[in-house]
Design a protein around this motif. Structure first.
Motif, PDB file in Angstrom:
ATOM      1  N   UNK A 172       0.834  -1.194   0.000  1.00 32.21           N
ATOM      2  CA  UNK A 172       0.000   0.000   0.000  1.00 32.21           C
ATOM      3  C   UNK A 172       0.873   1.250   0.000  1.00 32.21           C
ATOM      4  N   UNK A 173       1.912   1.240   0.834  1.00 33.68           N
ATOM      5  CA  UNK A 173       2.830   2.387   0.894  1.00 33.68           C
ATOM      6  C   UNK A 173       3.558   2.586  -0.435  1.00 33.68           C
ATOM      7  N   UNK A 174       3.922   1.503  -1.092  1.00 33.09           N
ATOM      8  CA  UNK A 174       4.600   1.624  -2.386  1.00 33.09           C
ATOM      9  C   UNK A 174       3.705   2.300  -3.422  1.00 33.09           C
ATOM     10  N   UNK A 175       2.458   1.927  -3.441  1.00 30.20           N
ATOM     11  CA  UNK A 175       1.527   2.543  -4.387  1.00 30.20           C
ATOM     12  C   UNK A 175       1.377   4.030  -4.099  1.00 30.20           C
ATOM     13  N   UNK A 176       1.259   4.377  -2.837  1.00 27.18           N
ATOM     14  CA  UNK A 176       1.116   5.790  -2.472  1.00 27.18           C
ATOM     15  C   UNK A 176       2.355   6.595  -2.863  1.00 27.18           C
ATOM     16  N   UNK A 177       3.533   6.002  -2.719  1.00 27.28           N
ATOM     17  CA  UNK A 177       4.766   6.690  -3.121  1.00 27.28           C
ATOM     18  C   UNK A 177       4.766   6.974  -4.616  1.00 27.28           C
ATOM     19  N   UNK A 178       4.368   5.978  -5.396  1.00 29.20           N
ATOM     20  CA  UNK A 178       4.359   6.171  -6.850  1.00 29.20           C
ATOM     21  C   UNK A 178       3.304   7.177  -7.277  1.00 29.20           C
ATOM     22  N   UNK A 194      -1.139  10.521   5.440  1.00 26.78           N
ATOM     23  CA  UNK A 194      -2.380  10.311   6.182  1.00 26.78           C
ATOM     24  C   UNK A 194      -2.987   8.951   5.865  1.00 26.78           C
ATOM     25  N   UNK A 195      -2.918   8.539   4.586  1.00 30.30           N
ATOM     26  CA  UNK A 195      -3.497   7.258   4.189  1.00 30.30           C
ATOM     27  C   UNK A 195      -2.716   6.083   4.752  1.00 30.30           C
ATOM     28  N   UNK A 196      -1.385   6.183   4.781  1.00 33.61           N
ATOM     29  CA  UNK A 196      -0.589   5.055   5.260  1.00 33.61           C
ATOM     30  C   UNK A 196      -0.655   4.928   6.781  1.00 33.61           C
ATOM     31  N   UNK A 197      -0.971   6.005   7.479  1.00 36.27           N
ATOM     32  CA  UNK A 197      -1.073   5.950   8.940  1.00 36.27           C
ATOM     33  C   UNK A 197      -2.397   5.364   9.408  1.00 36.27           C
ATOM     34  N   UNK A 248       7.879   5.388   5.382  1.00 38.33           N
ATOM     35  CA  UNK A 248       7.132   6.338   4.567  1.00 38.33           C
ATOM     36  C   UNK A 248       7.455   7.768   4.983  1.00 38.33           C
ATOM     37  N   UNK A 249       7.574   8.015   6.269  1.00 41.68           N
ATOM     38  CA  UNK A 249       7.886   9.359   6.748  1.00 41.68           C
ATOM     39  C   UNK A 249       9.296   9.784   6.335  1.00 41.68           C
ATOM     40  N   UNK A 250      10.255   8.855   6.407  1.00 35.93           N
ATOM     41  CA  UNK A 250      11.624   9.178   5.976  1.00 35.93           C
ATOM     42  C   UNK A 250      11.653   9.473   4.477  1.00 35.93           C
ATOM     43  N   UNK A 251      10.934   8.676   3.722  1.00 36.26           N
ATOM     44  CA  UNK A 251      10.886   8.908   2.281  1.00 36.26           C
ATOM     45  C   UNK A 251      10.257  10.261   1.970  1.00 36.26           C
ATOM     46  N   UNK A 252       9.217  10.640   2.722  1.00 33.22           N
ATOM     47  CA  UNK A 252       8.551  11.924   2.495  1.00 33.22           C
ATOM     48  C   UNK A 252       9.508  13.083   2.764  1.00 33.22           C
ATOM     49  N   UNK A 253      10.324  12.964   3.793  1.00 34.77           N
ATOM     50  CA  UNK A 253      11.294  14.019   4.108  1.00 34.77           C
ATOM     51  C   UNK A 253      12.316  14.171   2.979  1.00 34.77           C
ATOM     52  N   UNK A 254      12.849  13.050   2.509  1.00 36.07           N
ATOM     53  CA  UNK A 254      13.834  13.119   1.423  1.00 36.07           C
ATOM     54  C   UNK A 254      13.210  13.620   0.133  1.00 36.07           C
ATOM     55  N   UNK A 255      11.963  13.246  -0.120  1.00 37.71           N
ATOM     56  CA  UNK A 255      11.291  13.698  -1.342  1.00 37.71           C
ATOM     57  C   UNK A 255      11.039  15.199  -1.287  1.00 37.71           C
TER      58      UNK A 255
END
Length: 359
Positions: free
Chosen positions: A269-275, A289-292, A343-350
């Motif tokens: 689910x997290x992978x789909x949201x990232x893409x 919000x969705x992944x939490x 997911x949070x770490x990825x969001x920060x780097x993105x």
């Protein structure tokens, strides 16, 4: 006796008088002169004729050779082209007959009608259902014509380790018309049919038919049945997180099913949201919000579904959310936390990448 009487007496007429000796001499001289000139020309021609005839013969032979050779080459090339096209057509038909299902014409007509019906059934489905499928399965879906050249090149260079490069249209064609054979010839037929299908129906119809036709695990086909199996609701009522979870299990629905492993469902689910974020279909805050948020699976799912598959404890804006009071699986909970933290770490780097690119 005068001259006229003499001529009458001797049998001559005035109209046909015999020529005089001087005139005869002149005529004979002219005749001899003409005859002599003709003879001289004839003799000269005969003396020059071997070389002249050789040149004349060579020129004629060269002209005949070039003209004949060009005609022969053109005729040979035409025959070769016709034979090559005919042979290639027979080869394609032979391959198609070996790879296509026997009732291909009927299946083609049914797919065209099914696509229109599927588009009508999903008219109220949430937009992020379609966006998530495109972002996760075929991000260049709306720009290619059935075959993604970039995806094919990537698959060839990576030796298919990162995927087969198949588009959504190709997957629909493969599941509808082709036999289960992993060969190069099957891939070519699949590409040709995908291009033909995209010229026949629109992109939204292809996407709708794909969602309503693919396998979702546990013997279920179509998004409507999958939505009811996993969440007990109609596709139009699916949330962003639920859509992302369903899309994440498409490549391997049996092994990625949340009924088998809840944490794996959350991971994909997290992978789909990232893409979706990378594809500009979704913002980072909505994805986080969705992944939490926990998702509630249908309690009367497959027979092997266990009690531990109910929603688990996850962080939220108001503290913790979990309707589950009597079951605690620490290992599973740890995996869920890892997914959220990743997911949070990825969001920060993105965010940093986006900020740098905007400078």
């Amino acid at each position: 006796m005068n001259t006229v009487a003499m001529q009458k007496y001797m049998g001559f007429s005035t109209a046909a008088a015999p020529p005089s000796p001087a005139a005869a001499t002149l005529v004979n001289t002219r005749s001899f002169s003409l005859t002599s000139t003709t003879q001289r020309n004839h003799i000269n021609f005969k003396q020059k004729s071997p070389l002249f005839q050789l040149r004349y013969t060579l020129n004629n032979n060269n002209n005949n050779f070039h003209g004949g050779s060009q005609h022969t080459l053109g005729s040979t090339f035409t025959q070769f082209t016709v034979i090559a096209v005919f042979s290639l057509t027979l080869l394609i038909l032979r391959l198609a007959s070996d790879l296509l299902l026997p009732d291909f014409p009927r299946r083609w007509r049914r797919l065209i009608g099914f696509a229109s019906q599927a588009e009508a059934e999903l008219v109220e489905a949430p937009e992020y259902l379609f966006q998530g499928v495109v972002a996760y399965e075929d991000r260049r879906f709306f720009s290619h014509s059935g075959v993604d050249a970039i995806g094919v090149a990537r698959a060839i260079l990576s030796l298919s380790a990162r995927g087969g490069g198949s588009t959504i249209t190709q997957q629909l064609v493969k599941n509808t018309f082709l036999k289960n054979e992993r060969t190069l010839s099957r891939k070519f037929i699949e590409m040709a049919l995908a291009v033909a299908l995209e010229r026949k129906i629109s992109k939204p119809k292809i996407l709708s038919a794909y969602l309503c036709k693919i396998y979702w695990g546990h013997g279920i086909y179509g998004i409507k049945s999958a939505s009811n199996l996993y969440f007990g609701k109609h596709p139009s009522l699916l949330t962003l997180g639920e859509c992302a979870l369903l899309i994440g299990i498409i490549p391997a629905p049996e092994s990625r099913s949340p009924f088998r492993d809840y944490s794996r469902g959350k991971t994909f689910q997290a992978r789909v949201l990232k893409r979706m974020v990378v594809g500009h279909f979704l913002d980072i805050e909505s994805a986080l919000s969705a992944v939490r948020k926990p998702f509630a699976l249908k309690s009367d799912g497959p027979e092997y579904a266990e009690k531990s598959l109910f929603p688990v404890l996850l962080p939220s804006e108001s503290g913790y959310e979990s309707p589950m009071k009597d079951t605690w699986d620490w290992e599973r909970e740890s995996k869920m936390w890892e997914v959220v933290e990743d997911m949070e770490k990825w969001a920060m780097s993105f965010r940093k990448i986006v900020k740098t690119s905007n400078l």
